[in-house]
Design a protein around this motif. Structure first.
Motif, mmCIF file in Angstrom:
data_model
loop_
_atom_site.group_PDB
_atom_site.id
_atom_site.type_symbol
_atom_site.label_atom_id
_atom_site.label_comp_id
_atom_site.label_asym_id
_atom_site.label_seq_id
_atom_site.Cartn_x
_atom_site.Cartn_y
_atom_site.Cartn_z
ATOM 1 N N TRP A 51 0.842 -1.208 0.000
ATOM 2 C CA TRP A 51 0.000 0.000 0.000
ATOM 3 C C TRP A 51 0.871 1.250 0.000
ATOM 4 C CZ3 TRP A 51 -3.209 -2.374 4.558
ATOM 5 C CH2 TRP A 51 -4.123 -3.293 4.026
ATOM 6 N N ARG A 52 1.961 1.190 0.786
ATOM 7 C CA ARG A 52 2.840 2.357 0.825
ATOM 8 C C ARG A 52 3.424 2.594 -0.563
ATOM 9 N NH1 ARG A 52 5.909 1.123 5.053
ATOM 10 N NH2 ARG A 52 4.629 2.174 6.595
ATOM 11 N N GLY A 53 3.817 1.501 -1.214
ATOM 12 C CA GLY A 53 4.388 1.589 -2.559
ATOM 13 C C GLY A 53 3.405 2.193 -3.561
ATOM 14 N N LEU A 54 2.132 1.987 -3.315
ATOM 15 C CA LEU A 54 1.120 2.537 -4.239
ATOM 16 C C LEU A 54 0.800 3.994 -3.915
ATOM 17 C CD1 LEU A 54 -1.391 -0.481 -4.391
ATOM 18 C CD2 LEU A 54 0.078 0.339 -6.243
ATOM 19 N N ALA A 86 -5.395 7.027 6.752
ATOM 20 C CA ALA A 86 -6.757 7.198 6.216
ATOM 21 C C ALA A 86 -7.282 5.863 5.677
ATOM 22 C CB ALA A 86 -6.743 8.243 5.107
ATOM 23 N N HIS A 87 -6.395 5.112 5.046
ATOM 24 C CA HIS A 87 -6.781 3.826 4.472
ATOM 25 C C HIS A 87 -7.205 2.845 5.567
ATOM 26 C CE1 HIS A 87 -5.727 -0.166 2.536
ATOM 27 N NE2 HIS A 87 -6.648 0.335 1.741
ATOM 28 N N ILE A 99 -5.460 -6.838 -4.788
ATOM 29 C CA ILE A 99 -4.509 -5.806 -5.215
ATOM 30 C C ILE A 99 -3.138 -6.442 -5.469
ATOM 31 C CG2 ILE A 99 -3.354 -3.648 -4.523
ATOM 32 C CD1 ILE A 99 -6.360 -3.367 -5.186
ATOM 33 N N LYS A 100 -2.788 -7.407 -4.611
ATOM 34 C CA LYS A 100 -1.505 -8.105 -4.814
ATOM 35 C C LYS A 100 -1.513 -8.783 -6.195
ATOM 36 C CE LYS A 100 2.189 -10.500 -3.057
ATOM 37 N NZ LYS A 100 2.612 -11.032 -4.316
#
Ligand code: BJ8
Length: 425
Positions: free
Chosen positions: A9-12, A18-19, A59-60
């Motif tokens: 998620w950080r990479g995106l 917030a997420h 997502i993965k």
């Protein structure tokens, strides 16, 4: 799920705090609304799993696909043909827009009297909480209602990969020509994005995959017409919602598994709602994840939903695409014909939709129709009056609801819906 996928998620570029808050609300809503239901088909376990991993495993998979060179295309509307994306080996995902987020920020870009769906699309972008949006190599907007059309001008300033598709507003010869030329333009854009040139074979194969998915949804819809009902409307809606972002082949298999189970329920006369529970058809604006408010109110007020006349429902999957063509040109024509039949309220006039609502009421043995319009949605709230008048002529009770994604009006809606259900009884 948080820690496991945090680095992804950080990479995106997601805003992790917030997420997390969004996932918290989503998880609670799902538990309270979905998992609280009784006698759900075992096959719904797959959809529970998909929902629990909606920002994780799926997502993965998309990130892995991207690493293998596959492109991801995000879409806000059922007019964006999945067939064209698949034919270039790209993946099409629906961008949900079913919850309020970062409203204060959103209102710096949009007037307050904008529908919740459009605001949600902005909120997810501004709040950096949607991994689907951030995974997408191309985001497709479409000139449907005036709200969306103008909103994409601003949304385009927040992302560098927005592609806007023009759409007709009338079912005329010129309207169809416009749709065909826009699909040709989209095909070229997707070919440029992916570096893959569409062939008759690849397009035919893609049509087959999407037709199979829609056929599975047809089968499920037909089983929902059984009396007594064998699956709740909430679960039926969930299958429709998941169809927008799951892997299409896996989704198709999972829906067939549920259908096998539902057929057994019908054979053994299994009842999941009391006999003579009023049957409701929902009609109107699309309900994207996690917009479950209205169905939840209806099904906890003594009625059951037997179908959705909606883009997240039958309007979205109703027709199949002809696969008899042998050239790209013929197959593109077939795709155009298929989508040109979608009777969204942005079309004028839109008699097809009025007819279809009546046909659905009959086919699903509905006792009444609840028309769902999002506040400030002109196409659907205006057309709701025509829907009500047309149904009245056939003695089909109709209740017009206008609401948003907030929970403030739940009590008031429940009172109106309970009174409507009483009337149906
Ligand atoms: S084909 S229904 S998915 S446009 S609710 S944004 S209409 S003001 S969503 Fe839709 Fe495509 Fe049509 Fe279907 Fe505008 Fe109304 Fe908001 Fe809406």
């Amino acid at each position: 799920m948080s820690s496991e996928y945090e680095s992804m998620w950080r990479g995106l570029g997601l805003n992790l705090e917030a997420h997390d808050a969004l996932l918290g609300v989503l998880g609670k809503g799902y538990t309270d609304i979905y998992l609280a239901q009784k006698d759900r088909p075992e096959g719904m376990g797959y959809f529970d799993f998909v929902m629990s991993e909606v920002h994780g495993l799926r997502i993965k998979e998309l990130v892995d696909e991207k690493e293998q060179g596959r492109k991801i295309i995000g879409s806000y509307c059922v007019f964006v043909p999945e067939e064209i994306a698949l034919a270039t080996n790209a993946t099409l995902v629906g961008l949900c827009s079913g919850a309020d987020f970062a409203l204060e920020e959103v209102e710096k870009y949009l007037p307050r009297n904008t529908c919740a769906l459009i605001k949600s699309a902005f909120g997810f972008k501004l709040g950096q909480v949607c991994p689907y949006l951030e995974t997408a190599d191309m985001v497709v907007g479409e000139n449907t209602c005036d709200g969306k059309k103008k909103a994409y001008e601003s949304l385009g300033t927040l992302m560098d990969n927005l592609y806007v598709m023009d759409l007709p507003q009338m079912k005329s010869g010129q309207g169809r020509d416009l749709l065909r030329s826009e699909y040709d333009r989209f095909k070229l854009a997707v070919e440029a994005l992916t570096g893959v040139v569409i062939t008759p074979e690849s397009l035919k194969q893609a049509i087959g995959i999407v037709n199979a998915k829609r056929s599975a949804l047809h089968r499920l819809a037909k089983l929902r017409s059984a009396d007594p009902v064998v699956i709740s409307g909430l679960d039926g809606l969930l299958a429709n919602q998941v169809s927008f972002y799951d892997n299409p082949k896996r989704f198709t298999e999972s829906v067939h598994k549920i259908c096998d189970e539902l057929e057994k329920r019908i054979q053994t006369d299994q009842k999941i709602f009391p006999v003579k529970t009023p049957r409701i058809l929902i009609s109107g604006c699309p309900m994207a994840v996690p917009n479950w408010k209205l169905p939840w109110i209806i099904e906890t007020s003594g009625a059951v939903i037997v179908g959705e006349e909606s883009c997240v429902g039958e309007r979205g999957y109703r027709n199949l695409t002809r696969d008899t063509g042998t050239t790209v040109d013929e197959l593109m024509d077939a795709i155009t014909d298929r989508y040109f039949d979608v009777d969204c309220a942005i079309f004028t006039p839109n008699q097809d939709r009025l007819d279809h609502i009546q046909e659905m009421t009959k086919a699903y043995q509905a006792d009444g129709v609840i028309h769902y319009g999002l506040q400030f949605c002109q196409p659907y709230t205006m057309e709701a009056i025509c829907v009500e008048n047309a149904l009245e002529k056939k003695d089909i009770p109709c209740l017009r609801i206008e609401t948003d994604y907030g929970m403030e009006d739940v009590g008031q809606l429940k009172t109106r819906i309970e009174a409507f259900i009483e009337q149906l009884k």
